[in-house]
Design a protein around this motif. Sequence first.
Motif, PDB file in Angstrom:
ATOM      1  N   UNK A 205      -5.869  -4.928 -12.024  1.00 15.79           N
ATOM      2  CA  UNK A 205      -4.495  -5.405 -11.893  1.00 15.79           C
ATOM      3  C   UNK A 205      -4.338  -6.604 -10.990  1.00 15.79           C
ATOM      4  N   UNK A 206      -5.440  -7.208 -10.536  1.00 13.73           N
ATOM      5  CA  UNK A 206      -5.350  -8.382  -9.675  1.00 13.73           C
ATOM      6  C   UNK A 206      -4.843  -9.587 -10.459  1.00 13.73           C
ATOM      7  N   UNK A 207      -3.906 -10.305  -9.846  1.00  8.41           N
ATOM      8  CA  UNK A 207      -3.371 -11.514 -10.450  1.00  8.41           C
ATOM      9  C   UNK A 207      -3.321 -12.624  -9.395  1.00  8.41           C
ATOM     10  N   UNK A 208      -2.935 -13.816  -9.819  1.00 13.13           N
ATOM     11  CA  UNK A 208      -2.878 -14.941  -8.890  1.00 13.13           C
ATOM     12  C   UNK A 208      -1.927 -14.664  -7.720  1.00 13.13           C
ATOM     13  N   UNK A 209      -0.948 -13.840  -7.964  1.00 12.39           N
ATOM     14  CA  UNK A 209       0.005 -13.524  -6.906  1.00 12.39           C
ATOM     15  C   UNK A 209      -0.409 -12.371  -6.026  1.00 12.39           C
ATOM     16  N   UNK A 210      -1.556 -11.778  -6.296  1.00 10.32           N
ATOM     17  CA  UNK A 210      -2.014 -10.633  -5.496  1.00 10.32           C
ATOM     18  C   UNK A 210      -2.592 -11.114  -4.174  1.00 10.32           C
ATOM     19  N   UNK A 211      -1.937 -10.766  -3.104  1.00  2.00           N
ATOM     20  CA  UNK A 211      -2.420 -11.147  -1.786  1.00  2.00           C
ATOM     21  C   UNK A 211      -3.131 -10.005  -1.096  1.00  2.00           C
ATOM     22  N   UNK A 212      -3.496 -10.237   0.169  1.00  6.94           N
ATOM     23  CA  UNK A 212      -4.229  -9.225   0.933  1.00  6.94           C
ATOM     24  C   UNK A 212      -3.395  -7.958   1.119  1.00  6.94           C
ATOM     25  N   UNK A 213      -2.098  -8.113   1.396  1.00  6.44           N
ATOM     26  CA  UNK A 213      -1.255  -6.946   1.633  1.00  6.44           C
ATOM     27  C   UNK A 213      -1.093  -6.107   0.361  1.00  6.44           C
ATOM     28  N   UNK A 214      -0.912  -6.793  -0.778  1.00  8.13           N
ATOM     29  CA  UNK A 214      -0.779  -6.067  -2.045  1.00  8.13           C
ATOM     30  C   UNK A 214      -2.061  -5.300  -2.366  1.00  8.13           C
ATOM     31  N   UNK A 215      -3.188  -5.949  -2.152  1.00  9.76           N
ATOM     32  CA  UNK A 215      -4.467  -5.294  -2.433  1.00  9.76           C
ATOM     33  C   UNK A 215      -4.701  -4.132  -1.482  1.00  9.76           C
ATOM     34  N   UNK A 216      -4.339  -4.331  -0.223  1.00 12.22           N
ATOM     35  CA  UNK A 216      -4.498  -3.257   0.756  1.00 12.22           C
ATOM     36  C   UNK A 216      -3.654  -2.048   0.370  1.00 12.22           C
ATOM     37  N   UNK A 217      -2.433  -2.277  -0.091  1.00 10.92           N
ATOM     38  CA  UNK A 217      -1.605  -1.142  -0.510  1.00 10.92           C
ATOM     39  C   UNK A 217      -2.253  -0.404  -1.678  1.00 10.92           C
ATOM     40  N   UNK A 218      -2.832  -1.164  -2.613  1.00  9.35           N
ATOM     41  CA  UNK A 218      -3.523  -0.520  -3.719  1.00  9.35           C
ATOM     42  C   UNK A 218      -4.679   0.357  -3.247  1.00  9.35           C
ATOM     43  N   UNK A 219      -5.388  -0.079  -2.219  1.00  9.33           N
ATOM     44  CA  UNK A 219      -6.494   0.710  -1.675  1.00  9.33           C
ATOM     45  C   UNK A 219      -5.982   1.961  -0.963  1.00  9.33           C
ATOM     46  N   UNK A 220      -4.890   1.822  -0.231  1.00  5.72           N
ATOM     47  CA  UNK A 220      -4.295   3.001   0.419  1.00  5.72           C
ATOM     48  C   UNK A 220      -3.871   4.026  -0.623  1.00  5.72           C
ATOM     49  N   UNK A 221      -3.236   3.561  -1.682  1.00  6.14           N
ATOM     50  CA  UNK A 221      -2.836   4.482  -2.752  1.00  6.14           C
ATOM     51  C   UNK A 221      -4.050   5.146  -3.391  1.00  6.14           C
ATOM     52  N   UNK A 222      -5.154   4.395  -3.502  1.00  8.62           N
ATOM     53  CA  UNK A 222      -6.378   4.964  -4.072  1.00  8.62           C
ATOM     54  C   UNK A 222      -6.902   6.122  -3.231  1.00  8.62           C
ATOM     55  N   UNK A 223      -6.880   5.958  -1.896  1.00  9.55           N
ATOM     56  CA  UNK A 223      -7.356   7.058  -1.050  1.00  9.55           C
ATOM     57  C   UNK A 223      -6.432   8.273  -1.171  1.00  9.55           C
ATOM     58  N   UNK A 224      -5.147   8.020  -1.319  1.00 10.32           N
ATOM     59  CA  UNK A 224      -4.207   9.133  -1.504  1.00 10.32           C
ATOM     60  C   UNK A 224      -4.443   9.833  -2.841  1.00 10.32           C
ATOM     61  N   UNK A 225      -4.722   9.051  -3.877  1.00 12.72           N
ATOM     62  CA  UNK A 225      -5.014   9.649  -5.189  1.00 12.72           C
ATOM     63  C   UNK A 225      -6.313  10.451  -5.154  1.00 12.72           C
ATOM     64  N   UNK A 226      -7.320   9.916  -4.443  1.00 15.52           N
ATOM     65  CA  UNK A 226      -8.571  10.652  -4.332  1.00 15.52           C
ATOM     66  C   UNK A 226      -8.378  12.000  -3.664  1.00 15.52           C
ATOM     67  N   UNK A 227      -7.514  12.033  -2.657  1.00 20.42           N
ATOM     68  CA  UNK A 227      -7.205  13.299  -1.995  1.00 20.42           C
ATOM     69  C   UNK A 227      -6.414  14.229  -2.916  1.00 20.42           C
ATOM     70  N   UNK A 228      -5.538  13.657  -3.743  1.00 20.73           N
ATOM     71  CA  UNK A 228      -4.769  14.495  -4.673  1.00 20.73           C
ATOM     72  C   UNK A 228      -5.691  15.167  -5.684  1.00 20.73           C
ATOM     73  N   UNK A 229      -6.743  14.476  -6.103  1.00 23.83           N
ATOM     74  CA  UNK A 229      -7.684  15.084  -7.044  1.00 23.83           C
ATOM     75  C   UNK A 229      -8.320  16.338  -6.441  1.00 23.83           C
ATOM     76  N   UNK A 230      -8.565  16.319  -5.141  1.00 24.20           N
ATOM     77  CA  UNK A 230      -9.116  17.488  -4.462  1.00 24.20           C
ATOM     78  C   UNK A 230      -8.095  18.623  -4.437  1.00 24.20           C
ATOM     79  N   UNK A 231      -6.872  18.287  -4.066  1.00 26.03           N
ATOM     80  CA  UNK A 231      -5.816  19.303  -4.012  1.00 26.03           C
ATOM     81  C   UNK A 231      -5.623  19.950  -5.374  1.00 26.03           C
ATOM     82  N   UNK A 232      -5.625  19.138  -6.417  1.00 25.60           N
ATOM     83  CA  UNK A 232      -5.420  19.689  -7.753  1.00 25.60           C
ATOM     84  C   UNK A 232      -6.596  20.561  -8.184  1.00 25.60           C
ATOM     85  N   UNK A 233      -7.803  20.226  -7.748  1.00 24.83           N
ATOM     86  CA  UNK A 233      -8.953  21.069  -8.075  1.00 24.83           C
ATOM     87  C   UNK A 233      -8.798  22.452  -7.433  1.00 24.83           C
ATOM     88  N   UNK A 234      -8.360  22.495  -6.206  1.00 24.59           N
ATOM     89  CA  UNK A 234      -8.114  23.785  -5.554  1.00 24.59           C
ATOM     90  C   UNK A 234      -7.052  24.574  -6.325  1.00 24.59           C
TER      91      UNK A 234
END
Length: 554
Positions: free
Chosen positions: A420-449
Amino acid sequence: MVSYALGLDFGSDSVRALLVDTQSGQEVATHVVYYPRWAKGLYCEPARDQFRQHPLDYIESTEQVLAALWQKAPAGAGQQVIGLSFDTTGSTPVAVDKDGVALALKPEFAENPNAMFVLWKDHTAVKEAAEFTDAANKAQENYLKFEGGIYSSEWYWSKALHVMRSDASVAEEVYMWVEHCDWLPALLTGKSHPEQLPMGRCAAGHKMMWHESWGGFPPNEFFKAVDPILDGLVERLPKDTYASDNAVGELTPDWADKLGLPVGIPVGFGAFDCHMGAVAANVKPGVLTKIMGTSTCDITVGTYQDVGDNCIPGICGQVDGSVVPGMIGLEAGQSAFGDLYAWFRKLVNGPAKQLIAQAPYIDEATKQKLAEDIDEQTLIVLSEEAIKFAPGQVGITAVDWVNGRRTPDADQTVAGAITGLKMGSGAAETFRGLVEATAFGARAIIERFREHNIAVDSVVAIGGISKKSDLVMQICADVWKCPIDVLESDQSCALGAAIFAAKIGGAYPDVASAQEVMASKVCKTYQPNSENSAIYDQLYQDYLALGAFVNGSK
């Protein structure tokens, strides 16, 4: 009369000592010492996923952290300590000789990384982990069924096998492999010799395939079939293991003198940091304790009736008494959480720091200060900008597997990804995407339980990230769709160790009684935003789709 419990928490970078008043539960004094060799990057090759720590880092830091602690504590406090307990990272094993001496403490191995502790994040043993998984799946008894069904390169046996295959000198000299959380208590009580060495339940059950139903460890034939180089190793391990509410033995006079503690006080069985952190968080069924640091470790417990013979696939084990006595401890986690943010910080700061380092008109002290300031401020600035975006606004989807995947379904061969990276994607936008990724990774664990009838109704967060970032914690609450309590204590893992120390020291009859007084209070609660959660439900499906693509293309 005042009495104190002492908890020592050995993390990836440092050791933290915590002194707690057993009667009031007050955290009286704390101190942190960073491992000197590790801080210099010695014995590690990140490009090869090799991370080793010298036993002298642990020994010297133990002495230093307590010497400094007594300077902060009330006068004479050291002599009023009634018990001492440890927690460590794991799985972090080391090779020892027939006398129980860690090989790296012998002159001929002093600079050999293979003779040192193989840190939890060392992923050099991916091939060996796959071999153990394959062997267990083919065996008449699947010895991995209580460890999630997949053996990991982060765990004891795969690391031992990889090192022995890689280094004939270590393979010839090693008599036994010992986990860090077992090695330290044995060292301080004079029980390091293999014939005397006692083992804790936590490491053995979660990482070493120990289980009561098959009489301890798998038989020698199982390991010998994986590789004859393992022949006999398992037979040198004790068949019995003990929960952390038991004492390994008494502090020896030599170590009492070095550490400023009373001779003969009880030293408890060690456990992994996340397990003891969960004890400080008053872990109970339905509550997931999440230690949020460089990686994450997720701990919950279940009653014997609730868990029964239910073997949950893809987690890091379910072990009777590994967290608190009388319950099944369940572990999962992510191989990178804060490490993913640190990777991105290094990525965006690299060119600027290089220019500073090369500037001829700046003195060295100023260069170092500028580089430190950049590192300190980068994630703060990125968070302040990233919090301005609404869920889904940045259009970036990422997978958090930059250090492989711990759970669900361990696989250290997978990698991270960003779309989803585009010319308008800056450091803050990318960082938010990474934060959301870590949250999603944790959700996968919760759902497995939850898929396997282990309730997760709320989360208790421990660790530096939980206290430092409103952005991360609110996104996590929205993604997980449950409240998150953040603990007041800054040293929750050491506090858990101190709770066990209070019990073995006789201040309390059991762990539950000690928890009532000593466990940490909650300082802040994050509630999920239902509108954001609905958006994240959709974005989570994008995360799963990207993860499936990464899995399929590795």
